[in-house]
Every structure is written in structure tokens, then in C-alpha cells.
Scaffold this active site. Structure first.
Site, mmCIF file in Angstrom:
data_model
loop_
_atom_site.group_PDB
_atom_site.id
_atom_site.type_symbol
_atom_site.label_atom_id
_atom_site.label_comp_id
_atom_site.label_asym_id
_atom_site.label_seq_id
_atom_site.Cartn_x
_atom_site.Cartn_y
_atom_site.Cartn_z
ATOM 1 N N LYS A 163 -0.191 -15.853 5.092
ATOM 2 C CA LYS A 163 -0.787 -15.071 4.000
ATOM 3 C C LYS A 163 -1.664 -15.923 3.095
ATOM 4 C CE LYS A 163 3.036 -13.550 2.213
ATOM 5 N NZ LYS A 163 3.944 -14.281 3.134
ATOM 6 N N LYS A 190 -0.152 -14.669 -7.386
ATOM 7 C CA LYS A 190 1.092 -14.773 -6.617
ATOM 8 C C LYS A 190 2.229 -14.431 -7.575
ATOM 9 C CE LYS A 190 3.550 -16.498 -2.985
ATOM 10 N NZ LYS A 190 3.456 -16.073 -1.579
ATOM 11 N N GLY A 234 1.728 -11.301 -1.558
ATOM 12 C CA GLY A 234 3.151 -11.014 -1.561
ATOM 13 C C GLY A 234 3.991 -12.250 -1.267
ATOM 14 N N HIS A 267 -5.983 -21.010 15.806
ATOM 15 C CA HIS A 267 -5.197 -22.125 15.254
ATOM 16 C C HIS A 267 -6.155 -23.253 14.896
ATOM 17 C CE1 HIS A 267 -1.533 -24.442 14.609
ATOM 18 N NE2 HIS A 267 -2.150 -25.455 15.164
#
Length: 234
Positions: A22, A44, A125, A214
Site C-alpha cells: 500500500k 496514515k 489504511g 518487482h
């Protein structure tokens, strides 16, 4: 730049699981917005796994969001609920006898959002979409109250299809708009990677905002190269 992107936009960043990426994707989207000459802010509201510093508890994810924010707020405004143990937030809060509630978190967020002048704001989140706040509420209850469109980060690994589709189902059941989803390859050796991406494209009723491979150089700018900004429309 489209009119939709020019408008003030606020999105919630949800993940299919803990460590789905995230913060990496949120930072990339903030960097992308900065490249589009938009003012940015990352929030956050709840963070577990904070470190003790001379300034108080600090969370690495919140600090990364602050780095990509052009609107500068105090740390306490960005991350008002900072919990030291790297465990489920509601358990960490219970241990220090400061229980969490959706009402409190919504109030904290509204206080910042009402005075926030950023054109592009992300609320990240903690853990997955339905991470508990207490025995009756989850963080999703806050997003339902705020009516914030959701960007879903799918951590690409074995099992991600089930996690992604269940999370999409939960978001839609809550009556929220899914502004888009991002495939984030956290397992570089994932089998049938391309086929999994195509399955998600076919089964998630929302635009794919990017397929991020990645990356060894996991900077926000590196992620931004693979991302498209979401739209509030839909």
C-alpha cells in the site's frame, strides 16, 4: 491534463492483505500527481509498528507519505494514532488502554480534510480493508462514513485472486466506488503471473491503474513510471 484530474480528489488506499504494498503504491501515486503539477497529501490515520524517537512515535509508512506530500502538515496530523507494537491495531490499542473507534478516526480525518488544500489526497489504511478497530467496527466503517472512493492494491502472490475478489466484494457491498486497482508484484517468482493479471482484469469491475513489477529500486518515482492516476468519476 483532464478536468477530472484537475479537480480536488481524495482516495482511500486499501490492500488485499498486510504487506500488499500500500505505501509503495500510494507513494508512487503521490509522486505521479506531483509530476502532473498537482499539490499532494498522504495521510496514515492509524499505524501500528511505530518506533520511539526523540520526537515521539514515528511510523516508516507515514514518513514515506510525508516525503511525497507537497502540503506539509505536522506528523501528528498525518498519523494521529501511532501504536508501537507491530500487531493488529485494535490489539495494540487495547494494550495501552486507548481503544479505537470509527467516530474518533472520522473526526480526526475530517478535521484535516476540511482545511486541506491539496488537489490530490490519499488516505492509506492499515493492513487489509476490514482491519478491526474494536469488536464491532473496522476501518472500512470510517471510509463508508467519508464516502471516499477506493484504490485497491493487489499484492501479487499465490492466493491473491481470492483475496482481491473478496475485497472487491466487500468494498462494493459497502456501497463505495472502486476508482481502480493496482497489481503490485511482491513475489518475483510468482507462477502464472501474466495469467493472474488477466484474470484480475476480467473479474474486477474497475480500471487497472498499473501493473508494477518487482523493483529492486523501490522508490516512489520508480513506481510512478507504471501508474496512472485514478479518477473520482464512476
Amino acid at each position: 491534463m483532464t478536468e477530472a484530474v484537475m479537480a480536488k480528489q481524495i482516495f482511500f488506499i486499501a490492500g488485499t492483505d498486510t504487506d500488499a504494498g500500500k505505501t509503495f503504491i500510494a507513494s508512487g501515486l503521490l509522486a505521479k500527481a506531483k509530476q502532473a503539477q498537482l499539490s499532494t497529501l498522504g495521510l496514515k490515520p492509524v499505524a501500528a509498528g511505530c518506533s520511539e524517537t526523540d520526537q515521539g512515535l514515528r511510523n516508516d509508512d507515514a514518513m514515506k507519505l510525508m516525503t511525497q506530500s507537497t502540503v506539509q502538515l505536522s506528523y501528528e496530523q498525518v498519523n494521529p494514532i501511532a501504536l508501537q507494537p507491530a500487531i493488529a491495531p485494535h490489539i495494540a490499542a487495547q494494550r495501552i488502554r486507548k481503544p479505537l473507534s470509527a467516530e474518533r478516526i472520522v473526526g480526526l480525518l475530517r478535521g484535516v480534510l476540511m482545511t486541506n488544500k491539496a488537489e490530490f489526497t490519499l488516505i492509506e489504511g492499515a493492513g487489509g480493508y476490514r482491519v478491526p478497530l474494536n469488536p464491532r467496527e473496522t476501518l472500512a466503517d470510517c471510509i463508508k462514513e467519508l464516502r471516499t472512493p477506493v484504490v485497491l492494491v493487489v499484492g501479487m502472490k499465490l492466493g491473491c485472486l481470492n483475496h482481491a475478489l473478496l475485497t472487491v466484494e466487500a468494498i462494493k457491498r459497502d456501497g463505495l466506488h472502486i476508482a481502480g486497482w493496482v497489481a503490485n508484484q511482491i513475489d518475483p517468482a510468482m507462477s502464472a503471473y501474466d495469467e493472474n493479471i488477466e484474470t484480475l482484469r476480467a473479474m474486477i469491475p474497475a480500471p487497472c491503474l498499473g501493473v508494477v513489477p518487482h523493483i529492486d529500486n523501490n522508490t516512489a518515482e520508480a513506481a510512478a513510471e507504471y501508474l496512472t492516476l485514478p479518477s473520482m468519476e464512476g
